[in-house]
Design an enzyme around this catalytic site. Structure first.
Site, PDB file in Angstrom:
ATOM      1  CG  MET A 196     133.672  50.631  71.134  1.00  0.00           C
ATOM      2  SD  MET A 196     134.527  49.307  71.207  1.00  0.00           S
ATOM      3  CE  MET A 196     133.616  49.210  72.573  1.00  0.00           C
ATOM      4  NE  ARG A 224     126.761  41.662  71.561  1.00  0.00           N
ATOM      5  CZ  ARG A 224     127.027  41.013  70.849  1.00  0.00           C
ATOM      6  NH1 ARG A 224     126.808  41.263  69.733  1.00  0.00           N
ATOM      7  NH2 ARG A 224     126.827  39.726  71.383  1.00  0.00           N
ATOM      8  CG  LEU A 225     124.726  46.709  76.337  1.00  0.00           C
ATOM      9  CD1 LEU A 225     124.317  48.664  76.416  1.00  0.00           C
ATOM     10  CD2 LEU A 225     123.285  46.090  76.661  1.00  0.00           C
ATOM     11  CG  HIS A 226     130.105  48.135  75.642  1.00  0.00           C
ATOM     12  ND1 HIS A 226     130.394  48.514  74.212  1.00  0.00           N
ATOM     13  CD2 HIS A 226     131.103  49.711  76.033  1.00  0.00           C
ATOM     14  CE1 HIS A 226     130.739  50.006  74.324  1.00  0.00           C
ATOM     15  NE2 HIS A 226     131.348  49.961  75.009  1.00  0.00           N
ATOM     16  CG  LEU A 227     127.999  48.198  82.918  1.00  0.00           C
ATOM     17  CD1 LEU A 227     127.179  49.250  82.803  1.00  0.00           C
ATOM     18  CD2 LEU A 227     127.853  46.967  83.731  1.00  0.00           C
TER      19      LEU A 227
END
Length: 187
Positions: free
Chosen positions: A97, A99-102
């Site tokens: 994806m 978008r940065l996501h943790l």
């Protein structure tokens, strides 16, 4: 992803973090939401409100933001009355994806959404970068470097192996049955 589906999903994450009903916990800088397609009993995403494409766009200046994301990850585990040791917290080394996501994901991996070997390897090989590894690399190198094509190939073609014992399943359905047995024994 450069196709319209990838862009739509990225836009979906942006709209998801703006919708208060999706929010589990938030801060001034980030939001925690449930993963729309959870790969375990507990699977959450911590997303910055700032528009950062992925881990490869992180710089040293993002360290305070990463600390905030990690604090929110710890908070959601606490809010859900779970134990930190039962979770993995980190980023995909090959993000799908934009978008940065943790990821904050329980280690049980019991989920109808866990369907493919790619789903498994993205969380249970070096394709998953623990939070601490990302911050260490960022401090040492000032950026996160991409894995080589050869390394990605090696990781995506490796044999399946249980993350809780030495069992080597024949295929993903075999692994899922085995993981479900682990999960039911712990309950």
């Amino acid at each position: 992803m450069t196709n319209s589906i990838g862009k739509g999903w990225a836009a979906g994450l942006v709209s998801a973090i703006k919708d208060p009903k999706n929010c589990i916990i938030s801060s001034e800088d980030a939001v925690v939401i449930r993963d729309k397609y959870p790969k375990a009993q507990h699977h959450y995403l911590v997303l910055p409100k700032a528009d950062i494409a992925d881990i490869f766009h992180l710089t040293l200046s993002h360290l305070p933001l990463l600390e905030e994301l990690y604090l929110l990850a710890q908070n959601v585990i606490e809010v859900k009355r779970c134990v930190m040791d039962d979770f993995k917290i980190g980023f995909h080394a090959q993000p799908s994806m934009q978008r940065l996501h943790l990821h904050v994901i329980s280690k049980d991996f019991v989920s109808d959404c866990l369907k493919t070997k790619k789903h498994w390897t993205s969380f249970n090989t070096e394709l998953f970068l623990p939070y601490q590894d990302v911050t260490t690399r960022l401090k040492a190198d000032g950026c996160i470097k991409r894995l080589t094509k050869e390394k990605i190939q090696q990781l995506t073609t490796c044999a399946l192996e249980c993350n809780q014992c030495e069992f080597v399943p024949k295929n993903v359905p075999d692994l899922k049955r085995h993981l479900f047995d682990h999960w039911t024994q712990k309950r």
